[in-house]
Design a protein around this motif. Structure first.
Motif, PDB file in Angstrom:
ATOM      1  N   SER A  14      82.879  82.002 -54.823  1.00 20.61           N
ATOM      2  CA  SER A  14      84.153  82.207 -54.155  1.00 20.61           C
ATOM      3  C   SER A  14      84.613  80.940 -53.453  1.00 20.61           C
ATOM      4  CB  SER A  14      84.013  83.333 -53.131  1.00 20.61           C
ATOM      5  OG  SER A  14      83.056  82.953 -52.148  1.00 20.61           O
ATOM      6  N   TRP A  15      85.905  80.919 -52.991  1.00 20.37           N
ATOM      7  CA  TRP A  15      86.425  79.772 -52.251  1.00 20.37           C
ATOM      8  C   TRP A  15      85.710  79.618 -50.922  1.00 20.37           C
ATOM      9  CZ3 TRP A  15      88.460  80.997 -47.535  1.00 20.37           C
ATOM     10  CH2 TRP A  15      88.887  82.317 -47.331  1.00 20.37           C
ATOM     11  N   GLN A  16      85.189  80.738 -50.391  1.00 16.11           N
ATOM     12  CA  GLN A  16      84.434  80.631 -49.137  1.00 16.11           C
ATOM     13  C   GLN A  16      83.192  79.767 -49.311  1.00 16.11           C
ATOM     14  OE1 GLN A  16      85.592  83.468 -50.412  1.00 16.11           O
ATOM     15  NE2 GLN A  16      86.332  84.901 -48.836  1.00 16.11           N
ATOM     16  N   CYS A  17      82.543  79.892 -50.472  1.00 18.90           N
ATOM     17  CA  CYS A  17      81.320  79.123 -50.713  1.00 18.90           C
ATOM     18  C   CYS A  17      81.607  77.631 -50.851  1.00 18.90           C
ATOM     19  CB  CYS A  17      80.628  79.635 -51.970  1.00 18.90           C
ATOM     20  SG  CYS A  17      80.069  81.346 -51.848  1.00 18.90           S
ATOM     21  N   SER A  18      82.743  77.293 -51.405  1.00 20.25           N
ATOM     22  CA  SER A  18      83.054  75.879 -51.626  1.00 20.25           C
ATOM     23  C   SER A  18      83.628  75.197 -50.389  1.00 20.25           C
ATOM     24  CB  SER A  18      84.051  75.739 -52.786  1.00 20.25           C
ATOM     25  OG  SER A  18      85.229  76.469 -52.513  1.00 20.25           O
ATOM     26  N   HIS A  19      83.831  75.950 -49.314  1.00 20.68           N
ATOM     27  CA  HIS A  19      84.312  75.381 -48.049  1.00 20.68           C
ATOM     28  C   HIS A  19      83.371  75.857 -46.944  1.00 20.68           C
ATOM     29  CE1 HIS A  19      87.849  75.243 -50.664  1.00 20.68           C
ATOM     30  NE2 HIS A  19      88.208  74.189 -49.964  1.00 20.68           N
ATOM     31  N   PRO A  20      82.328  75.107 -46.687  1.00 14.77           N
ATOM     32  CA  PRO A  20      81.238  75.617 -45.830  1.00 14.77           C
ATOM     33  C   PRO A  20      81.582  75.735 -44.355  1.00 14.77           C
ATOM     34  CG  PRO A  20      80.841  73.329 -46.443  1.00 14.77           C
ATOM     35  CD  PRO A  20      82.029  73.771 -47.229  1.00 14.77           C
ATOM     36  N   THR A  21      82.557  74.962 -43.846  1.00 21.11           N
ATOM     37  CA  THR A  21      82.809  75.000 -42.409  1.00 21.11           C
ATOM     38  C   THR A  21      83.957  75.942 -42.080  1.00 21.11           C
ATOM     39  OG1 THR A  21      84.409  73.174 -42.428  1.00 21.11           O
ATOM     40  CG2 THR A  21      82.070  72.591 -42.247  1.00 21.11           C
ATOM     41  N   LEU A  22      83.916  76.448 -40.865  1.00 24.06           N
ATOM     42  CA  LEU A  22      84.968  77.345 -40.405  1.00 24.06           C
ATOM     43  C   LEU A  22      86.326  76.643 -40.404  1.00 24.06           C
ATOM     44  CD1 LEU A  22      85.861  80.019 -39.108  1.00 24.06           C
ATOM     45  CD2 LEU A  22      85.285  79.048 -36.872  1.00 24.06           C
ATOM     46  N   ARG A  23      86.339  75.375 -40.023  1.00 24.62           N
ATOM     47  CA  ARG A  23      87.593  74.620 -39.981  1.00 24.62           C
ATOM     48  C   ARG A  23      88.207  74.511 -41.378  1.00 24.62           C
ATOM     49  NH1 ARG A  23      88.969  69.293 -40.717  1.00 24.62           N
ATOM     50  NH2 ARG A  23      90.735  68.523 -39.507  1.00 24.62           N
ATOM     51  N   GLU A  24      87.388  74.263 -42.380  1.00 24.36           N
ATOM     52  CA  GLU A  24      87.894  74.155 -43.754  1.00 24.36           C
ATOM     53  C   GLU A  24      88.455  75.483 -44.246  1.00 24.36           C
ATOM     54  OE1 GLU A  24      85.046  70.621 -45.595  1.00 24.36           O
ATOM     55  OE2 GLU A  24      84.407  72.701 -45.731  1.00 24.36           O
ATOM     56  N   ARG A  25      87.748  76.553 -43.951  1.00 26.10           N
ATOM     57  CA  ARG A  25      88.206  77.868 -44.409  1.00 26.10           C
ATOM     58  C   ARG A  25      89.495  78.273 -43.687  1.00 26.10           C
ATOM     59  NH1 ARG A  25      82.618  78.628 -44.111  1.00 26.10           N
ATOM     60  NH2 ARG A  25      82.743  79.753 -42.129  1.00 26.10           N
ATOM     61  N   ASN A  26      89.560  77.980 -42.410  1.00 31.23           N
ATOM     62  CA  ASN A  26      90.784  78.277 -41.669  1.00 31.23           C
ATOM     63  C   ASN A  26      91.958  77.463 -42.199  1.00 31.23           C
ATOM     64  OD1 ASN A  26      90.216  80.328 -39.937  1.00 31.23           O
ATOM     65  ND2 ASN A  26      90.214  79.093 -38.088  1.00 31.23           N
ATOM     66  N   ALA A  27      91.689  76.188 -42.511  1.00 33.39           N
ATOM     67  CA  ALA A  27      92.760  75.324 -43.016  1.00 33.39           C
ATOM     68  C   ALA A  27      93.349  75.871 -44.314  1.00 33.39           C
ATOM     69  CB  ALA A  27      92.234  73.906 -43.213  1.00 33.39           C
ATOM     70  N   LEU A  28      92.515  76.502 -45.152  1.00 31.59           N
ATOM     71  CA  LEU A  28      93.004  77.074 -46.408  1.00 31.59           C
ATOM     72  C   LEU A  28      93.964  78.237 -46.167  1.00 31.59           C
ATOM     73  CD1 LEU A  28      89.874  77.102 -48.740  1.00 31.59           C
ATOM     74  CD2 LEU A  28      91.876  75.643 -48.901  1.00 31.59           C
ATOM     75  N   MET A  29      93.830  78.881 -45.026  1.00 27.27           N
ATOM     76  CA  MET A  29      94.690  80.026 -44.727  1.00 27.27           C
ATOM     77  C   MET A  29      96.059  79.607 -44.205  1.00 27.27           C
ATOM     78  SD  MET A  29      93.092  82.828 -45.484  1.00 27.27           S
ATOM     79  CE  MET A  29      92.682  81.865 -46.937  1.00 27.27           C
ATOM     80  N   PHE A  30      96.227  78.319 -43.863  1.00 31.00           N
ATOM     81  CA  PHE A  30      97.512  77.850 -43.355  1.00 31.00           C
ATOM     82  C   PHE A  30      98.605  77.999 -44.405  1.00 31.00           C
ATOM     83  CE2 PHE A  30     100.258  73.972 -43.450  1.00 31.00           C
ATOM     84  CZ  PHE A  30     101.146  74.397 -42.479  1.00 31.00           C
ATOM     85  N   ASN A  31      99.703  78.653 -44.005  1.00 34.14           N
ATOM     86  CA  ASN A  31     100.851  78.882 -44.878  1.00 34.14           C
ATOM     87  C   ASN A  31     100.423  79.547 -46.191  1.00 34.14           C
ATOM     88  OD1 ASN A  31     103.589  78.833 -45.421  1.00 34.14           O
ATOM     89  ND2 ASN A  31     103.580  76.767 -46.269  1.00 34.14           N
ATOM     90  N   ASN A  32      99.511  80.513 -46.079  1.00 28.78           N
ATOM     91  CA  ASN A  32      98.922  81.167 -47.249  1.00 28.78           C
ATOM     92  C   ASN A  32      99.157  82.669 -47.144  1.00 28.78           C
ATOM     93  OD1 ASN A  32      97.270  82.076 -49.361  1.00 28.78           O
ATOM     94  ND2 ASN A  32      95.754  80.481 -49.004  1.00 28.78           N
ATOM     95  N   GLU A  33      99.624  83.273 -48.231  1.00 23.46           N
ATOM     96  CA  GLU A  33      99.878  84.708 -48.240  1.00 23.46           C
ATOM     97  C   GLU A  33      98.590  85.534 -48.231  1.00 23.46           C
ATOM     98  OE1 GLU A  33     102.449  86.480 -47.949  1.00 23.46           O
ATOM     99  OE2 GLU A  33     104.140  85.102 -48.232  1.00 23.46           O
TER     100      GLU A  33
END
Length: 548
Positions: free
Chosen positions: A124-143
């Protein structure tokens, strides 16, 4: 019954069961020959039968589960139907499962790993972005998982922005109250017409990822959004950005905004620029964009370092722009109306008679009576009462940094033949260089033509070609740039002078590498541009004239 008798009875029953089991085969053979089985077998036989039946059912259940989990290994019970034992079937199943696993590992290694982790989904995309900051950044302006939408901007130019309530509430007390307070918003779409979409996205990006991307075109709108939703770190970054980009051409606009946003440090920086570079600031397009209240505050300023005729012309330009904003024609009546009391903050009587006659007197902004009274004020012994301030502005007092401890002259020094005298300097606080102090002739009164320059990293920031007259003394004579130039701290600048005139002049000696002048510390070093002998220890350019 006594305990001993109970134990004997219990052991007797066990012995009878064992005896019967040993004789069971013979009993069955005899019964088979006779053709009749006993009506009821002993209890021990029933227990044995039940145990064997349960084991067989358990084996069949395990086989069924294996067939469901590993369809490739399912042989539809063919081997068992053909007489294969349960142990053989289990062995066959293990071999088939092993082959299937090997084949799967050869093609998709991740699949085997997912099976071992009881997870058959791809990575999953969660696995490829190990840090909380990276995962949160993916949610920016995201449906994805968005539980609220904002309609940002005025009607007709709005933009729909998805967001996540939890993230916004964590980053802003305003959003926290909006979504989880007593009067929480229940609508899925929230309209924000007073914030620019680009600024709102910068705000959200910071709240999702701690990243701040500021641009000159949107920084003021971003500051407004940061103030509105109480995000102080972003607001501070906006103020810092504005301070570093502050120039005379935008100082008046930023002054207006800093007052609106209640940023005293930015306000002070704006005043420093407006005071020192008043003519540039008042003649800029930004001055025409300020509000009336800010205009009045500037006109009351005592330390504006410019002529009053410049102030008057700037006020006329502002009045014309304000008429346009209000949809009015730039007539004399309309300009006076939009100015109101601000017109009488211009210190017209402090102009020279020539400046007034060629400017304000012919602008039609004054009534005939006002123009007549001002002329009388200039010329008559009994001066009329005027509605304009009579005292001139104080302006700024220039400061001088003298870098030599003594001066001297000799018969063969200091000569000028079109060669350059130059020195480098740096300061520990922001200042405005207004000009240079130069030595003059050591042989009596003389006139010099001089070209002065200020450069940083080879780029010319200011230059002026002018003249000055020396009286034969060892005093320094100021030569001014056309406008004061802002000099930043902790960076080296180069000042140069090329003189043409009497070849013999005074020169400085016992130069200092560091000079404290008021609250500003100057550092000096030699310049490669110097071709006439000037350096740290001696030569020309004894003074730097500045505002601080």
């Amino acid at each position: 019954m006594p305990t001993a008798d109970c134990r004997l009875l219990h052991h007797g029953r066990i012995m009878r069961c064992l005896t019967y089991l040993l004789l069971l085969p013979e009993t069955l053979k005899k019964s088979k020959k006779v053709g009749k089985l006993p009506d009821r077998l002993p209890v021990c036989y029933e227990i044995l039968t039940l145990s064997l039946t349960s084991k067989k059912q358990q084996k069949q259940k395990e086989k069924k589960m294996a067939a469901e989990l590993y369809p490739a290994a399912n042989t539809n019970n063919t081997n068992l139907a053909n007489g294969t034992t349960v142990a053989d079937a289990e062995k066959t199943k293990e071999v088939q499962v092993s082959q299937a696993s090997s084949s799967s590992a050869a093609t998709t290694p991740t699949t085997q790993q997912n099976i071992n982790n009881n997870n058959v989904d791809p990575p999953s995309w969660q696995c490829s972005h190990p840090t909380l900051r990276e995962r949160n950044a993916l949610m920016f302006n995201n449906e994805l998982m968005a539980d609220v939408h904002f309609i940002v901007g005025p009607l007709g130019a709005s933009q729909k922005v998805p967001a996540h309530k939890y993230v916004l509430a964590v980053g802003s007390s305003v959003f926290c109250a909006m979504f989880y307070g007593d009067l929480a918003e229940e609508e899925s779409e929230i309209h924000i017409p007073d914030v620019e979409p680009a600024a709102f996205l910068i705000l959200l990006k910071y709240m999702y990822s701690d990243e701040i991307d500021l641009e000159a075109d949107t920084v003021l709108a971003t500051l407004y959004a940061a103030k509105k939703y109480i995000v102080p770190a972003l607001a501070k970054a906006c103020v810092t950005f504005l301070e570093t980009s502050l120039e005379a051409k935008n100082a008046c606009v930023l002054l207006s905004q800093s007052r609106l946003f209640e940023e005293p440090e930015l306000t002070q920086r704006c005043w420093e620029v407006i005071d020192a570079q008043a003519e540039l600031a008042l003649c800029s397009e930004g001055f025409c964009e300020i509000d009336l209240q800010t205009l009045e505050i500037i006109l009351r300023r005592e330390t504006l370092n410019t002529k009053e005729v410049v102030v008057f012309e700037a006020v006329m330009s502002w009045a014309t722009a304000e008429c346009k904003r209000q949809g009015l024609g730039p007539t004399t009546r309309n300009r006076r109306d939009v100015l109101g009391k601000a017109l009488f903050l211009v210190r017209i009587p402090t102009m020279s008679l020539e400046e007034f006659a060629n400017g304000a007197a012919q602008s039609d902004i004054l009534t005939l009576e006002e123009t007549h009274n001002v002329f009388l004020w200039y010329t008559a012994a009994k001066k009329p009462q005027l509605d304009f301030p009579l005292s001139a502005r104080k302006g700024l007092a220039p400061q001088r940094c003298h870098r030599f401890q003594s001066s001297a002259y000799r018969s063969n020094q200091w000569r000028y033949r079109g060669r350059c005298d130059s020195i480098q300097f740096a300061v520990d606080k922001r200042i405005f260089i207004a000009g240079l102090g130069l030595y003059g002739s050591s042989g009596g009164k003389a006139e010099y033509s001089v070209k002065i320059e200020l450069k940083r990293q080879g780029v010319i920031l200011a230059q002026n070609l002018t003249k000055f007259v020396s009286d034969g003394s060892s005093s320094t004579f100021p030569v001014w740039f056309e406008h004061p130039v802002q000099v930043e701290q902790d960076a080296f600048y180069t000042v140069s002078a090329v003189l043409d005139g009497n070849e013999l002049s005074y020169f400085g000696q016992e130069g200092m590498t560091e000079v404290q002048c008021g609250k500003v510390t100057f550092q000096f070093q030699c310049s490669s541009d110097s071709t006439n002998g000037t350096g740290v220890q001696g030569g020309q350019i004894p003074e730097l004239v500045f505002y601080a």
